[in-house]
Design a protein around this motif. Structure first.
Motif, PDB file in Angstrom:
ATOM      1  N   THR A 226      33.745  47.400  32.155  1.00  0.00           N
ATOM      2  CA  THR A 226      35.170  47.139  31.954  1.00  0.00           C
ATOM      3  C   THR A 226      35.824  46.920  33.307  1.00  0.00           C
ATOM      4  O   THR A 226      35.645  47.722  34.227  1.00  0.00           O
ATOM      5  N   VAL A 227      36.524  45.810  33.424  1.00  0.00           N
ATOM      6  CA  VAL A 227      37.168  45.412  34.682  1.00  0.00           C
ATOM      7  C   VAL A 227      38.635  45.125  34.383  1.00  0.00           C
ATOM      8  O   VAL A 227      38.955  44.303  33.525  1.00  0.00           O
ATOM      9  N   SER A 228      39.530  45.809  35.097  1.00  0.00           N
ATOM     10  CA  SER A 228      40.977  45.617  34.928  1.00  0.00           C
ATOM     11  C   SER A 228      41.530  45.035  36.215  1.00  0.00           C
ATOM     12  O   SER A 228      41.400  45.643  37.274  1.00  0.00           O
ATOM     13  N   ALA A 229      42.153  43.864  36.103  1.00  0.00           N
ATOM     14  CA  ALA A 229      42.638  43.168  37.296  1.00  0.00           C
ATOM     15  C   ALA A 229      44.139  42.962  37.216  1.00  0.00           C
ATOM     16  O   ALA A 229      44.674  42.570  36.172  1.00  0.00           O
ATOM     17  N   HIS A 230      44.819  43.239  38.316  1.00  0.00           N
ATOM     18  CA  HIS A 230      46.233  42.886  38.451  1.00  0.00           C
ATOM     19  C   HIS A 230      46.334  41.804  39.522  1.00  0.00           C
ATOM     20  O   HIS A 230      45.872  41.988  40.648  1.00  0.00           O
TER      21      HIS A 230
ATOM     22  N   LEU B 180      27.847  55.891  34.174  1.00  0.00           N
ATOM     23  CA  LEU B 180      28.920  54.992  34.582  1.00  0.00           C
ATOM     24  C   LEU B 180      29.362  55.335  35.993  1.00  0.00           C
ATOM     25  O   LEU B 180      29.397  56.505  36.386  1.00  0.00           O
ATOM     26  N   SER B 181      29.718  54.310  36.747  1.00  0.00           N
ATOM     27  CA  SER B 181      30.402  54.563  38.017  1.00  0.00           C
ATOM     28  C   SER B 181      31.641  53.680  38.062  1.00  0.00           C
ATOM     29  O   SER B 181      31.698  52.636  37.427  1.00  0.00           O
ATOM     30  N   THR B 182      32.641  54.164  38.788  1.00  0.00           N
ATOM     31  CA  THR B 182      33.930  53.481  38.824  1.00  0.00           C
ATOM     32  C   THR B 182      34.255  53.089  40.251  1.00  0.00           C
ATOM     33  O   THR B 182      34.057  53.876  41.175  1.00  0.00           O
ATOM     34  N   GLY B 183      34.728  51.865  40.404  1.00  0.00           N
ATOM     35  CA  GLY B 183      35.087  51.381  41.729  1.00  0.00           C
ATOM     36  C   GLY B 183      36.385  50.611  41.716  1.00  0.00           C
ATOM     37  O   GLY B 183      36.929  50.275  40.657  1.00  0.00           O
ATOM     38  N   GLN B 184      36.869  50.363  42.901  1.00  0.00           N
ATOM     39  CA  GLN B 184      38.076  49.565  43.073  1.00  0.00           C
ATOM     40  C   GLN B 184      37.757  48.475  44.084  1.00  0.00           C
ATOM     41  O   GLN B 184      36.969  48.682  45.007  1.00  0.00           O
ATOM     42  N   ALA B 185      38.379  47.326  43.896  1.00  0.00           N
ATOM     43  CA  ALA B 185      38.168  46.242  44.859  1.00  0.00           C
ATOM     44  C   ALA B 185      39.437  45.425  44.987  1.00  0.00           C
ATOM     45  O   ALA B 185      40.163  45.234  44.007  1.00  0.00           O
ATOM     46  N   SER B 186      39.705  44.984  46.185  1.00  0.00           N
ATOM     47  CA  SER B 186      40.845  44.100  46.438  1.00  0.00           C
ATOM     48  C   SER B 186      40.359  42.880  47.194  1.00  0.00           C
ATOM     49  O   SER B 186      39.493  42.985  48.068  1.00  0.00           O
TER      50      SER B 186
ATOM     51  N   ILE C  99      44.600  40.087  44.669  1.00  0.00           N
ATOM     52  CA  ILE C  99      44.221  40.630  43.371  1.00  0.00           C
ATOM     53  C   ILE C  99      43.553  41.979  43.611  1.00  0.00           C
ATOM     54  O   ILE C  99      42.857  42.148  44.614  1.00  0.00           O
ATOM     55  N   ARG C 100      43.862  42.939  42.741  1.00  0.00           N
ATOM     56  CA  ARG C 100      43.227  44.249  42.852  1.00  0.00           C
ATOM     57  C   ARG C 100      42.628  44.611  41.500  1.00  0.00           C
ATOM     58  O   ARG C 100      43.246  44.389  40.472  1.00  0.00           O
TER      59      ARG C 100
ATOM     60  N   VAL D 239      51.698  48.675  45.799  1.00  0.00           N
ATOM     61  CA  VAL D 239      50.760  47.623  46.187  1.00  0.00           C
ATOM     62  C   VAL D 239      51.511  46.353  46.559  1.00  0.00           C
ATOM     63  O   VAL D 239      51.204  45.695  47.556  1.00  0.00           O
ATOM     64  N   ARG D 240      52.495  45.996  45.738  1.00  0.00           N
ATOM     65  CA  ARG D 240      53.263  44.786  46.000  1.00  0.00           C
ATOM     66  C   ARG D 240      54.629  44.918  45.345  1.00  0.00           C
ATOM     67  O   ARG D 240      54.741  45.421  44.233  1.00  0.00           O
TER      68      ARG D 240
END
Lengths: 285, 285
Positions: free
Chosen positions: A71-75, A98-104, A118-119, B92-93
């Protein structure tokens, strides 16, 4: 099917295709990656949101201990442009399944300062470890055969021909959702079609991140025109897709207050629901 | 309706209710908040995910320049317990019509180290600034009148009576989705009911964050039992809700590989679709 056999003969392999080359990242340091965003995935000069999602998804697949996006949630913050970008990841939590990460993803202003585009927050697992049980009441969309559907190469540009991404995709849209291209939108919030990569590369979980945001906006069939920028998009990858073309169905039930949701379902050639997504997008009325 | 008139007489006001008191945060420094998670919102000892979402949503409403959550994406990391917690936010923004923030809720291990429970990305705006246009094909769920629906107070515990949250909610479930409580689940992935706060406080956007995760899991009607932990939940708030009870409809189309999605729609007393959510949850087969 002679066409399929012929296509197979020139099919690009997963790992050696346009999509793989254009989402390839270079590790600058652990968890930080450089990439040159390809101009090949633009729609009227903006970089496609699904391609960006695949770039971020690939960075997290490298940074996290689990291989597959569940599952990927993008703003979406600001519009991305082709050119240099840096992806910064953070491992938020590592679990057994499961592992959870964040990326920008950042690009650069004229002074060279990083500007966030985008984050995402994402939870990863291993699709091959899931049990085989399926109890779904969802059914694949009723699509005409591919040779009765239409793409940008089929004449007077039913899909905007000025978009570079059209050349990278195999997109064949159901004529019953193409009224907008003939000036007669149906008024229904529906868009359906066959989806693949133009060089024949088979789908994998990263390509599903692209598939959920690759069709023309449902807003076109609701009689609206113009850019429909994504505010938020969440995708759930439910199954590793089988080789072959995907069927994508997008529906909008609620256009209100200048926003709409787009729900996408993606089905693989084996008839399994492999991805579900929803995005909130802005419309200009 | 004499009942409604009588309930109105004792109705708690927005800002002065159990829900408001239990989501109140104390600013420790700009963007960082302390809270004591109330034991009043637990389900079999775990703190309800919708209550947590409302706590984070309230912190971001304080930290961001815009007042209302438009879209909130949450990834649930570890189970929260009643007691002290700290919420850390990041802006964030900031845009003209939307601003985006991030928030994490932490609790503490035996050594006093922070343990992250839930992380959200959210975009906020001003619901009152939206145009009035509505073009929706979605229709409110067909629910029996409230007095023909059932809550935990209506007899042999159709909703688990051991959960403290039951006393804080006005939950009246459609009997056609209550087969599971009588040992005869329908097999359909559906759960529907009337929703309000027990003290009569009217809904607002923060209460909608609670409403989307307050009904029993659809998995019960699919013949499964036990805990269905949320991995990810995204909610879109589409409209400020009118006063009065909400109608909530939850559907699951795809139970596969040990996961299911739950799609919630929330309708207000004026017949408007005020919130849409989707969560990915784990099931034990």
């Amino acid at each position: 099917m002679p066409e399929a056999a012929s296509a197979q003969a020139i099919r690009a392999a997963i790992g050696d295709s346009e999509f793989d080359r254009d989402t390839a990242l270079t590790a600058r340091e652990p968890g930080v990656y450089d990439i040159d965003l390809s101009a090949g995935w633009t729609i009227t000069n903006a970089v496609n949101g699904g391609y960006l999602l695949a770039v971020l998804g690939r960075a997290l697949a490298d940074a996290l201990p689990h291989p597959d996006p569940f599952t990927v949630s993008a703003h979406y913050l600001t519009a991305s442009q082709p050119g240099p970008a840096v992806v910064r990841t953070e491992t938020v939590r590592t679990g057994r399944t499961l592992s959870t990460g964040q990326a920008s993803l950042f690009q650069f202003d004229e002074q060279g300062n990083e500007v966030e585009r985008i984050r995402v927050l994402a939870s990863y697992g291993d699709l091959d470890s899931l049990p085989d049980d399926v109890r779904t009441t969802a059914a694949p969309p009723a699509l005409p055969p591919m040779d009765q559907c239409f793409g940008p190469e089929d004449g007077p540009a039913p899909v905007d021909g000025s978009s570079e991404i059209a050349g990278r995709l195999m997109l064949k849209l159901d004529p019953s959702t193409l009224g907008w291209a003939l000036g007669k939108p149906s008024g229904k919030g529906e868009m359906r079609g066959w989806f693949g990569l133009a060089d024949g590369r088979d789908p994998d979980p990263l390509a599903l991140l692209l598939a959920v945001d690759a069709l023309p906006p449902t807003a076109f069939e609701m009689g609206l025109t113009g850019w429909v920028p994504t505010v938020e998009l969440t995708v759930h990858i439910r199954c590793r897709p089988a080789p072959g073309p995907l069927r994508v169905s997008i529906t909008t039930r609620n256009l209100a207050g200048g926003f709409l949701e787009e729900d996408a379902e993606v089905w693989d050639s084996a008839g399994r629901l492999v991805a579900q997504s929803r995005q909130l997008a802005r419309v200009r009325l």
